[in-house]
Design an enzyme around this catalytic site. Structure first.
Site, short mmCIF file in Angstrom:
data_model
loop_
_atom_site.label_atom_id
_atom_site.label_comp_id
_atom_site.label_asym_id
_atom_site.label_seq_id
_atom_site.Cartn_x
_atom_site.Cartn_y
_atom_site.Cartn_z
N LYS A 144 0.81 -1.32 -0.05
CA LYS A 144 -0.09 0.23 -0.03
C LYS A 144 0.82 1.40 0.07
O LYS A 144 0.40 2.22 -0.60
CB LYS A 144 -1.00 -0.07 0.98
CG LYS A 144 -2.02 -0.96 1.12
CD LYS A 144 -3.11 -0.53 2.16
CE LYS A 144 -4.59 -1.15 1.66
NZ LYS A 144 -5.51 -0.92 2.84
N LYS B 265 -11.10 -3.81 -4.86
CA LYS B 265 -11.65 -2.44 -4.82
C LYS B 265 -11.12 -1.28 -5.54
O LYS B 265 -11.57 -0.38 -6.24
CB LYS B 265 -12.58 -2.11 -3.77
CG LYS B 265 -11.44 -1.75 -2.44
CD LYS B 265 -12.50 -1.50 -1.29
CE LYS B 265 -12.39 -2.43 -0.09
NZ LYS B 265 -13.19 -2.15 0.90
N LYS C 166 -5.27 -10.33 -7.50
CA LYS C 166 -6.61 -10.38 -6.65
C LYS C 166 -7.78 -9.40 -6.97
O LYS C 166 -7.43 -8.22 -7.46
CB LYS C 166 -6.10 -9.99 -5.25
CG LYS C 166 -6.90 -10.29 -4.11
CD LYS C 166 -6.56 -9.98 -2.96
CE LYS C 166 -6.40 -8.30 -2.73
NZ LYS C 166 -6.19 -7.91 -1.23
P1 AMP Z 1 -11.00 -5.44 2.65
O1 AMP Z 1 -11.97 -4.82 1.56
O2 AMP Z 1 -9.56 -5.12 2.16
O3 AMP Z 1 -11.43 -4.57 4.04
O4 AMP Z 1 -11.38 -6.85 2.83
C1 AMP Z 1 -12.35 -7.21 3.77
C2 AMP Z 1 -12.53 -8.67 3.78
O5 AMP Z 1 -12.70 -9.14 2.39
C3 AMP Z 1 -11.17 -9.37 4.37
O6 AMP Z 1 -11.48 -10.51 5.15
C4 AMP Z 1 -10.51 -9.70 3.06
O7 AMP Z 1 -9.69 -10.97 3.06
C5 AMP Z 1 -11.47 -10.19 2.13
N1 AMP Z 1 -11.01 -9.91 0.80
C6 AMP Z 1 -10.77 -8.88 0.10
N2 AMP Z 1 -10.67 -9.26 -1.26
C7 AMP Z 1 -10.57 -10.54 -1.60
C8 AMP Z 1 -10.78 -11.37 -2.53
N3 AMP Z 1 -10.34 -11.15 -3.52
N4 AMP Z 1 -10.62 -12.58 -2.30
C9 AMP Z 1 -11.05 -13.32 -1.09
N5 AMP Z 1 -11.49 -12.66 -0.15
C10 AMP Z 1 -11.13 -11.11 0.06
#
Ligand code: AMP
Ligand code: TRP
Length: 342
Positions: free
Chosen positions: A118, A204, A201
């Site tokens: 990041k 967002k 991956k």
């Molecule tokens: P974040 O949006 O980064 O706050 O992630 C929130 C949750 O979604 C966390 O548990 C991440 O591990 C999960 N997550 C985010 N992106 C992915 C992805 N591409 N595949 C699986 N889990 C994800």
């Protein structure tokens, strides 16, 4: 320390930084609902204090927080059963994070790959908060004495750090106060990949909207993105080994399996030998059937923001009944002089 001496309690969080997507749903939200339905006490958090480690426009942050809460509920979390909170409304998270800043070592933090990703090349200009991010995450979890944390694969390193912090605190003060938390990274979709590139991956922050299915996409958009997803020219294999070296095929099969509550082997037993031209419409139909009720419900809930705000206030009240005594006890262990009744 035995991990079973603590009552099972589940905690997880998602950042309210816009664009909830299919990776969040399959890797996190859907699994939160599974935990809730197992009747384990569970707390799910919109981590706004984590979101501000990078710049957030105040108007967008407010909207994203409410939208995330709507996403939690639309995905099946019941605010009566689970405790739904906005991190900044429960002050013990930030208070315990300070304590953990003093427990965690610089060397541990410097190894965190999410910070490196990041902060990028310009680490000198990153916020101090972005560096300290995992100590706040440890505080989120441990201020509830949570024992189980369902997350996607990308959070594994942070959970190991949480275990290190708990272990060091317990060791330094000669107590068995914080549980050594179990990461729960399971299922076919712990790492959902981009629809445009099976080596990246789903995220967002990907500039291409076609790379992800957003929880705000309508049925037509969902179907179109799946039709256009990158694939290879081969037919689908009948067994999981046949997905080796075929990241896009693997990703679409994983998505299908997770959405349909099946294993990869079960899916391949059905669809092995099919071409993508046949499989993609099946996947699109499944995705629309599973996702559009969620997106519709989210949109409906967003019209009742006052209800969402009430749910969050009530959640923080229930949360503080757990977190305040744990923080008080932490301070006591550390030798802080407590206030007296006057
Ligand atoms: P974040 O949006 O980064 O706050 O992630 C929130 C949750 O979604 C966390 O548990 C991440 O591990 C999960 N997550 C985010 N992106 C992915 C992805 N591409 N595949 C699986 N889990 C994800
Ligand atoms: N770091 C997590 C992410 O980016 C979000 C998060 C913050 C979290 N605190 C947490 C997840 C505590 C689980 C438990 O996805």
């Amino acid at each position: 320390m035995s991990e079973t001496s603590f009552t099972p309690r589940v905690f997880s969080g998602i950042q309210p930084s816009g664009n909830l997507h299919l990776g969040n749903y399959l890797g996190a939200l859907k699994r939160f609902v599974d935990w809730q339905d197992r009747d384990v006490e569970s707390i799910f958090c919109m981590v706004d204090l984590h979101a501000i480690t990078v710049w957030q426009d105040p108007v967008d942050l407010k909207k994203s927080t409410r939208e995330l809460c709507a996403g939690f509920i639309a995905s099946g979390l019941d605010p009566e059963k689970s405790i739904l909170i906005n991190q900044s409304q429960v002050p013990e998270h930030a208070q315990l994070a300070w304590v953990f800043n003093c427990v965690a070592r610089m060397g541990w933090m410097q190894r965190m790959t999410q910070f490196k990703d990041k902060a990028g090349k310009n680490a000198q200009n990153a916020s101090l908060g972005l560096f300290a991010y995992p100590a706040l995450m440890a505080a989120d979890i441990l201020t509830y004495h949570a024992t189980h944390v369902p997350v996607g694969e990308d959070q594994k390193q942070h959970l190991e750090l949480t275990r290190d912090i708990a272990t060091k605190f317990n060791h330094d003060y000669g107590v068995e106060f914080f549980p050594v938390t179990e990461p729960v990274i399971e299922g076919a979709a712990t790492r959902v990949m981009s629809l445009r590139d099976g080596s990246k991956k789903m995220s967002k922050s990907d500039p291409s909207d076609a790379s992800r299915i957003n929880l705000t996409d309508d049925a037509d958009t969902i179907a179109k993105k799946i039709r256009k997803a990158k694939t290879d020219p081969e037919a689908l294999p009948s067994e999981a080994e046949g997905l080796e070296g075929r990241p896009e095929a693997r990703n679409l099969i994983n998505i299908y399996a997770a959405m349909n509550n099946q294993s990869v082997d079960e899916v391949l037993a059905d669809v092995g030998g099919k071409q993508f031209s046949e499989f993609k419409p099946m996947l699109a139909e499944l995705a629309v059937a599973k996702m559009s009720p969620i997106t519709t419900e989210m949109a409906r809930l967003m019209e009742h923001q006052d209800e969402i705000d009430k749910i969050l206030s009530r959640g923080s009240e229930r949360a503080r009944a757990i977190t305040a005594p744990i923080l008080r006890k932490t301070y006591e262990i550390m030798g802080m002089v407590p206030p007296v009744e006057m």
